[in-house]
Write an enzyme that holds these catalytic residues in place. Structure first.
Site, PDB file in Angstrom:
ATOM      1  CD  GLU A   1       8.492   2.328  15.470  1.00  0.00           C
ATOM      2  OE1 GLU A   1       8.807   1.305  14.845  1.00  0.00           O
ATOM      3  OE2 GLU A   1       8.988   2.630  16.570  1.00  0.00           O
TER       4      GLU A   1
ATOM      5  CB  CYS B   1       5.626  -3.118   9.803  1.00  0.00           C
ATOM      6  SG  CYS B   1       5.359  -3.296  11.568  1.00  0.00           S
TER       7      CYS B   1
HETATM    8  P1  NAD Z   1       1.446   5.439   4.266  1.00  0.00           P
HETATM    9  O1  NAD Z   1       2.826   5.905   4.429  1.00  0.00           O
HETATM   10  O2  NAD Z   1       0.840   5.467   2.916  1.00  0.00           O
HETATM   11  O3  NAD Z   1       0.447   6.293   5.180  1.00  0.00           O
HETATM   12  C1  NAD Z   1       0.608   6.393   6.576  1.00  0.00           C
HETATM   13  C2  NAD Z   1      -0.122   7.620   7.091  1.00  0.00           C
HETATM   14  O4  NAD Z   1       0.519   8.790   6.595  1.00  0.00           O
HETATM   15  C3  NAD Z   1      -1.586   7.732   6.664  1.00  0.00           C
HETATM   16  O5  NAD Z   1      -2.336   8.220   7.744  1.00  0.00           O
HETATM   17  C4  NAD Z   1      -1.539   8.752   5.542  1.00  0.00           C
HETATM   18  O6  NAD Z   1      -2.740   9.461   5.349  1.00  0.00           O
HETATM   19  C5  NAD Z   1      -0.454   9.679   6.058  1.00  0.00           C
HETATM   20  N1  NAD Z   1       0.203  10.500   5.030  1.00  0.00           N
HETATM   21  C6  NAD Z   1       0.322  10.256   3.699  1.00  0.00           C
HETATM   22  N2  NAD Z   1       1.045  11.245   3.104  1.00  0.00           N
HETATM   23  C7  NAD Z   1       1.382  12.111   4.086  1.00  0.00           C
HETATM   24  C8  NAD Z   1       2.129  13.317   4.108  1.00  0.00           C
HETATM   25  N3  NAD Z   1       2.680  13.815   2.984  1.00  0.00           N
HETATM   26  N4  NAD Z   1       2.276  13.966   5.278  1.00  0.00           N
HETATM   27  C9  NAD Z   1       1.747  13.449   6.429  1.00  0.00           C
HETATM   28  N5  NAD Z   1       1.034  12.310   6.463  1.00  0.00           N
HETATM   29  C10 NAD Z   1       0.851  11.646   5.305  1.00  0.00           C
HETATM   30  O7  NAD Z   1       1.394   3.985   4.902  1.00  0.00           O
HETATM   31  P2  NAD Z   1       0.199   2.951   4.871  1.00  0.00           P
HETATM   32  O8  NAD Z   1       0.048   2.462   3.466  1.00  0.00           O
HETATM   33  O9  NAD Z   1      -0.981   3.537   5.571  1.00  0.00           O
HETATM   34  O10 NAD Z   1       0.784   1.775   5.809  1.00  0.00           O
HETATM   35  C11 NAD Z   1       1.586   0.748   5.337  1.00  0.00           C
HETATM   36  C12 NAD Z   1       3.038   1.015   5.689  1.00  0.00           C
HETATM   37  O11 NAD Z   1       3.192   1.206   7.077  1.00  0.00           O
HETATM   38  C13 NAD Z   1       3.942  -0.164   5.353  1.00  0.00           C
HETATM   39  O12 NAD Z   1       5.124   0.315   4.764  1.00  0.00           O
HETATM   40  C14 NAD Z   1       4.244  -0.772   6.698  1.00  0.00           C
HETATM   41  O13 NAD Z   1       5.439  -1.489   6.778  1.00  0.00           O
HETATM   42  C15 NAD Z   1       4.286   0.442   7.551  1.00  0.00           C
HETATM   43  N6  NAD Z   1       4.105   0.071   8.959  1.00  0.00           N
HETATM   44  C16 NAD Z   1       5.157   0.172   9.816  1.00  0.00           C
HETATM   45  C17 NAD Z   1       5.017  -0.226  11.144  1.00  0.00           C
HETATM   46  C18 NAD Z   1       6.153  -0.156  12.135  1.00  0.00           C
HETATM   47  O14 NAD Z   1       5.896  -0.255  13.328  1.00  0.00           O
HETATM   48  N7  NAD Z   1       7.382  -0.008  11.712  1.00  0.00           N
HETATM   49  C19 NAD Z   1       3.786  -0.716  11.575  1.00  0.00           C
HETATM   50  C20 NAD Z   1       2.756  -0.815  10.669  1.00  0.00           C
HETATM   51  C21 NAD Z   1       2.914  -0.391   9.362  1.00  0.00           C
END
Ligand code: NAD
Length: 521
Positions: free
Chosen positions: A255, A289
């Site tokens: 997502e 999002c």
């Molecule tokens: P992010 O991608 O930076 O991090 C998300 C998670 O992934 C965190 O827990 C982080 O520690 C982990 N992570 C980071 N690098 C990783 C790796 N290499 N391997 C595994 N895990 C890793 O996102 P964010 O800044 O926390 O959240 C914002 C983003 O989330 C925005 O792009 C937003 O649109 C998206 N989002 C999407 C939805 C949806 O339902 N589509 C909902 C909410 C947020």
């Protein structure tokens, strides 16, 4: 807020154990509304992640054996705990995210509803299915489909809705019979730790739900150990998650981000559209999002819409309101995101856009960005192309609905969107927008209807949550084919003889051929 603003140092571990955080692996959780450190946690090593996954895995079979009703009984106790501890949960989340009360308090309410939703529908969605053989050739078989969970589901979640986007997937996974390990965002782990501790110590839930703490390294370790990965976050990280999961052929549901459009047609109720745009763009400081990030307004109603939107946004009260419901727009949760917001706005302003209100970071304490309305924007600007994820919205005047639809679809994202206009007219236009969910004369609310799927098209994701998809994806179908007759052998077994093969061919033609000529072959 006192309960969550100490500078106590604890280990993240499985969210429950206490040991000092040490050395390089320690990380701080801050209150973005004040900049204060709330707690220091230590990141879980890959070995620790392996241990946690192994432990919950060893309890999963017993959990699965409880059946849908038995599992719901435990989840219902979690629902009750969330309702009873509404203020505690909201306090913790507010302190780690800097949200206003109204945005923080939405999360436990949503989760309570979700527990009831999947509890009452699990039998329908993942109960055994009886299937009728589709042709005479297999009429001698009784066909059944059984849905068995992936034993351990790993959930990696972001910081914008720390509980909705972690427990919101854990609930259907647990209801399906899986054990769950969650790696929350390193910016906002505290609310989840509180719930997991309550599951273990107060609710008395079986040891099939846990969390591990840390950054990407811990997330990567969870991908290596789990049997299915539910990831919510940026598309940049989503690609890395999918690549890592490919190494162990672990299925993923992603997502990801969005750049959601709103279209305002000439027959819209302009006041409603403007109020919806203000809420859809600024709620949770635009860190949703599915936030309204870009708006296309038909020429005849453009001036009126922009004036009303600007007025509404200018009236929003920004700041930290504790438990008082006195503010509308809270802080930016992650400092990295504030930098992106600043970059998008300055890129737009330097290319000819105008800020009718807002346009700057607010002086401290705390990390705030002014609610901002930009006009004179176009698709050469980052603010109309890339995900801003902050309290900023760009508004473009369009000639007609054709141009609006073309611009709405001119994006690599496809999460959700909205169309405002006369009811039938707006629905017709909405059906042409390329995204996973579209709201007609409303914004964001598709997320609150758990019986319709929610997920991204294009680079906004792979897979869906909510509805039947949202629980079935945590299961593997097992087809059970039962022979009704138990003779010595079936006609297609050995020995292969010309007569029996001919007979089989005739039977196959009889069933499959359409027209006499082929039937005789
Ligand atoms: P992010 O991608 O930076 O991090 C998300 C998670 O992934 C965190 O827990 C982080 O520690 C982990 N992570 C980071 N690098 C990783 C790796 N290499 N391997 C595994 N895990 C890793 O996102 P964010 O800044 O926390 O959240 C914002 C983003 O989330 C925005 O792009 C937003 O649109 C998206 N989002 C999407 C939805 C949806 O339902 N589509 C909902 C909410 C947020």
């Amino acid at each position: 807020m006192e309960s969550t603003t100490s500078t106590e140092t604890v280990s993240a571990g499985n969210g429950a154990s206490a040991a000092p955080a040490t050395g390089e692996q320690a990380f701080e959780v801050r209150n973005p509304a004040t900049g204060e450190t709330i707690r220091t946690l230590s990141a879980d090593s890959p070995e620790r992640v392996r241990e946690v996954v192994a432990r919950v895995r060893s309890n999963q079979a017993e959990w699965e054996a409880l059946g849908n009703k038995g599992r719901h009984r435990h989840l219902a106790r979690l629902r009750d705990w969330l309702i009873d501890n509404y203020d505690l949960v909201a306090d913790t989340m507010q302190s780690e995210t800097g949200k206003v009360r109204a945005d923080a308090a939405a999360e436990p309410a949503f989760l309570a509803d979700l527990i009831n939703f999947y509890g009452s529908r699990a039998g329908k969605y993942i109960g055994d299915e009886k299937v009728r053989p589709h042709s005479a050739l297999t009429a001698g078989k009784k066909l059944r489909i059984q849905y068995r969970p992936y034993p351990v589901v790993g959930i990696i979640s972001p910081w914008n809705f720390p509980l909705m986007l972690s427990l919101g997937d854990a609930i259907p996974a647990l209801q399906a019979g899986a054990a769950v390990v969650i790696k929350p965002s390193e910016f906002t782990p505290l609310g989840l730790i509180e719930v997991v501790e309550a599951w273990k110590n107060e609710i008395g839930g079986p040891d099939v739900l846990d969390c591990v703490q840390g950054t990407g390294e811990t997330g990567g370790a969870l991908i290596d150990e789990a049997d299915f990965i539910q990831f919510t976050g940026s598309d940049r990280t989503g690609r890395k998650v999918m690549a890592r999961a490919a190494e162990t052929l672990t299925p993923v549901s992603l997502e990801l981000g969005g750049k959601d459009p709103m279209i305002v047609l000439r027959d819209a109720n302009v006041e409603r559209a403007a109020n919806a745009a203000a809420w859809g763009a600024m709620a949770n400081s635009g860190q949703i999002c599915m936030s309204v990030e870009r708006i296309y307004v038909e020429e005849p109603v453009y001036d009126e819409f922009v004036a009303k939107l600007t007025d509404e946004v200018q009236g929003l009260r920004q700041g930290f309101d504790g438990s008082e419901y006195e503010k509308d727009v809270g802080a930016m949760t992650s400092p990295n995101q504030t930098a992106i917001v600043e970059e998008h706005v300055s890129d737009a302003l330097s290319s000819g856009a105008r800020a009718l209100t807002g346009g700057s970071r607010v002086d401290g304490p705390g990390d705030y960005y002014e609610p901002t309305v930009l006009v004179d924007v176009d698709h050469s600007m980052k603010v109309m192309r890339d995900e801003t994820f902050g309290p900023v919205v760009g508004v473009m005047k369009v000639r007609d609905e054709e141009e609006a639809v073309r611009l709405a679809n001119d994006t690599r994202y496809g999460l959700s969107g909205s169309v405002f206009g006369g009811k039938r007219h707006a629905e017709q236009v909405a059906r042409r927008v390329e995204c996973g969910a579209i709201n007609v004369n409303d914004v964001l609310t598709n997320y609150l209807s758990p019986n319709v799927p929610m997920g991204g098209w294009k680079e906004s994701g792979i897979g869906f949550r909510h509805g039947e998809y949202g629980i079935k994806k945590f299961c593997r179908p097992e087809s059970i084919v039962i022979s009704r007759f138990a003779g010595k052998r079936e006609p297609y077994w050995y020995p292969y003889t010309p007569q029996r093969r001919k007979l089989l061919r005739r039977a196959s033609n009889l069933v499959n051929a359409r027209g006499l000529r082929r039937f005789r072959r």
